[in-house]
Design a protein around this motif. Structure first.
Motif, PDB file in Angstrom:
ATOM      1  N   ILE A  14       0.837  -1.197   0.000  1.00 32.72           N
ATOM      2  CA  ILE A  14       0.000   0.000   0.000  1.00 32.72           C
ATOM      3  C   ILE A  14       0.871   1.244   0.000  1.00 32.72           C
ATOM      4  N   LEU A  15       1.953   1.237   0.776  1.00 36.85           N
ATOM      5  CA  LEU A  15       2.871   2.376   0.808  1.00 36.85           C
ATOM      6  C   LEU A  15       3.488   2.621  -0.567  1.00 36.85           C
ATOM      7  N   VAL A  16       4.015   1.581  -1.175  1.00 37.77           N
ATOM      8  CA  VAL A  16       4.666   1.710  -2.484  1.00 37.77           C
ATOM      9  C   VAL A  16       3.667   2.199  -3.530  1.00 37.77           C
ATOM     10  N   LEU A  17       2.492   1.605  -3.550  1.00 36.57           N
ATOM     11  CA  LEU A  17       1.486   1.998  -4.534  1.00 36.57           C
ATOM     12  C   LEU A  17       0.995   3.422  -4.307  1.00 36.57           C
ATOM     13  N   SER A  18       0.874   3.826  -3.051  1.00 39.36           N
ATOM     14  CA  SER A  18       0.420   5.198  -2.781  1.00 39.36           C
ATOM     15  C   SER A  18       1.477   6.215  -3.194  1.00 39.36           C
ATOM     16  N   LYS A  19       2.747   5.837  -3.116  1.00 35.05           N
ATOM     17  CA  LYS A  19       3.811   6.738  -3.579  1.00 35.05           C
ATOM     18  C   LYS A  19       3.761   6.880  -5.098  1.00 35.05           C
ATOM     19  N   ARG A  20       3.358   5.822  -5.776  1.00 40.76           N
ATOM     20  CA  ARG A  20       3.291   5.842  -7.238  1.00 40.76           C
ATOM     21  C   ARG A  20       2.112   6.659  -7.752  1.00 40.76           C
ATOM     22  N   SER A  21       0.938   6.410  -7.181  1.00 46.68           N
ATOM     23  CA  SER A  21      -0.248   7.026  -7.766  1.00 46.68           C
ATOM     24  C   SER A  21      -1.099   7.825  -6.783  1.00 46.68           C
ATOM     25  N   GLY A  22      -0.907   7.618  -5.515  1.00 46.27           N
ATOM     26  CA  GLY A  22      -1.681   8.352  -4.523  1.00 46.27           C
ATOM     27  C   GLY A  22      -3.032   7.729  -4.217  1.00 46.27           C
ATOM     28  N   PHE A  23      -3.561   6.916  -5.112  1.00 43.65           N
ATOM     29  CA  PHE A  23      -4.864   6.274  -4.929  1.00 43.65           C
ATOM     30  C   PHE A  23      -4.660   4.774  -5.024  1.00 43.65           C
ATOM     31  N   VAL A  24      -4.963   4.059  -3.933  1.00 43.61           N
ATOM     32  CA  VAL A  24      -4.740   2.614  -3.895  1.00 43.61           C
ATOM     33  C   VAL A  24      -6.056   1.920  -3.552  1.00 43.61           C
ATOM     34  N   ARG A  25      -6.364   0.890  -4.330  1.00 46.21           N
ATOM     35  CA  ARG A  25      -7.530   0.049  -4.071  1.00 46.21           C
ATOM     36  C   ARG A  25      -7.058  -1.377  -3.840  1.00 46.21           C
ATOM     37  N   SER A  26      -7.937  -2.193  -3.326  1.00 53.63           N
ATOM     38  CA  SER A  26      -7.590  -3.599  -3.081  1.00 53.63           C
ATOM     39  C   SER A  26      -7.134  -4.293  -4.355  1.00 53.63           C
ATOM     40  N   ILE A  27      -7.775  -3.984  -5.479  1.00 53.70           N
ATOM     41  CA  ILE A  27      -7.408  -4.606  -6.752  1.00 53.70           C
ATOM     42  C   ILE A  27      -5.969  -4.259  -7.130  1.00 53.70           C
ATOM     43  N   ASP A  28      -5.533  -3.044  -6.798  1.00 53.24           N
ATOM     44  CA  ASP A  28      -4.153  -2.638  -7.082  1.00 53.24           C
ATOM     45  C   ASP A  28      -3.176  -3.465  -6.258  1.00 53.24           C
ATOM     46  N   VAL A  29      -3.522  -3.684  -4.994  1.00 57.43           N
ATOM     47  CA  VAL A  29      -2.682  -4.495  -4.106  1.00 57.43           C
ATOM     48  C   VAL A  29      -2.634  -5.928  -4.620  1.00 57.43           C
ATOM     49  N   ASP A  56     -11.948   4.095   2.391  1.00 54.98           N
ATOM     50  CA  ASP A  56     -12.984   5.089   2.131  1.00 54.98           C
ATOM     51  C   ASP A  56     -14.158   4.444   1.401  1.00 54.98           C
ATOM     52  N   LYS A  57     -15.244   5.190   1.288  1.00 55.73           N
ATOM     53  CA  LYS A  57     -16.444   4.710   0.593  1.00 55.73           C
ATOM     54  C   LYS A  57     -16.149   4.328  -0.851  1.00 55.73           C
ATOM     55  N   ASP A  58     -15.181   5.032  -1.465  1.00 50.62           N
ATOM     56  CA  ASP A  58     -14.826   4.760  -2.862  1.00 50.62           C
ATOM     57  C   ASP A  58     -13.856   3.587  -3.015  1.00 50.62           C
ATOM     58  N   GLY A  59     -13.494   2.940  -1.893  1.00 49.92           N
ATOM     59  CA  GLY A  59     -12.591   1.794  -1.935  1.00 49.92           C
ATOM     60  C   GLY A  59     -11.131   2.159  -1.821  1.00 49.92           C
ATOM     61  N   SER A  60     -10.840   3.427  -1.651  1.00 49.77           N
ATOM     62  CA  SER A  60      -9.462   3.886  -1.520  1.00 49.77           C
ATOM     63  C   SER A  60      -8.883   3.460  -0.171  1.00 49.77           C
ATOM     64  N   LEU A  61      -7.689   2.881  -0.214  1.00 51.63           N
ATOM     65  CA  LEU A  61      -6.999   2.440   0.995  1.00 51.63           C
ATOM     66  C   LEU A  61      -5.962   3.471   1.412  1.00 51.63           C
ATOM     67  N   THR A  62      -5.938   3.783   2.696  1.00 55.49           N
ATOM     68  CA  THR A  62      -4.896   4.651   3.233  1.00 55.49           C
ATOM     69  C   THR A  62      -4.357   4.022   4.505  1.00 55.49           C
ATOM     70  N   LEU A  63      -3.088   4.257   4.743  1.00 55.97           N
ATOM     71  CA  LEU A  63      -2.446   3.763   5.956  1.00 55.97           C
ATOM     72  C   LEU A  63      -2.757   4.697   7.119  1.00 55.97           C
TER      73      LEU A  63
END
Length: 122
Positions: A14-29, A56-63
């Motif tokens: 999640i950290l790596v993906l959030s650095k890349r795009s800022g928006f992370v979903r379960s499918i991305d993980v 979040d409601k939109d499926g966005s994951l944050t640490l």
């Protein structure tokens, strides 16, 4: 709080993906780690219960602050250990794979010793 190796892997992803795009979903993980969607969904539920991530409601994951602290620790270990192994002559693919396994079991004391040694050689 004790997080198992798999939890650490998810947090780091999640950290790596959030650095890349800022928006992370379960499918991305799921795609990043090569794990099935149901496995990731279950893990996200566990990490939410442990207050390491928020969804979040939109499926966005944050640490959360606690999740980010663990993720950054694992990411730093991964980065440093990969660099050290490559400096020793290990090819990048092998060094990265080995670092991924070592990062979860190495003690804080041993890792700090590697960091100190690394800073002396730079």
């Amino acid at each position: 709080m004790s997080v198992h190796e798999s939890g650490e892997m998810y947090l780091e992803a999640i950290l790596v993906l959030s650095k890349r795009s800022g928006f992370v979903r379960s499918i991305d993980v799921s795609e990043y780690l090569g794990y099935s969607k149901p496995s990731v969904s279950r893990a996200m539920g566990i990490l939410r219960k442990e207050n390491l991530i928020q969804m979040d409601k939109d499926g966005s994951l944050t640490l959360t602050a606690a999740g980010k602290e663990i993720a950054e620790k694992i990411f730093e270990r991964h980065t440093v250990l990969s660099q050290v192994l490559m400096q020793l002559g290990v090819d990048e693919k092998t060094a990265t794979a080995d670092a991924c396994r070592i990062e979860h079991v190495i003690s804080d004391e041993s890792f700090r010793a590697i960091q100190r040694h690394q800073s002396k050689t730079e």
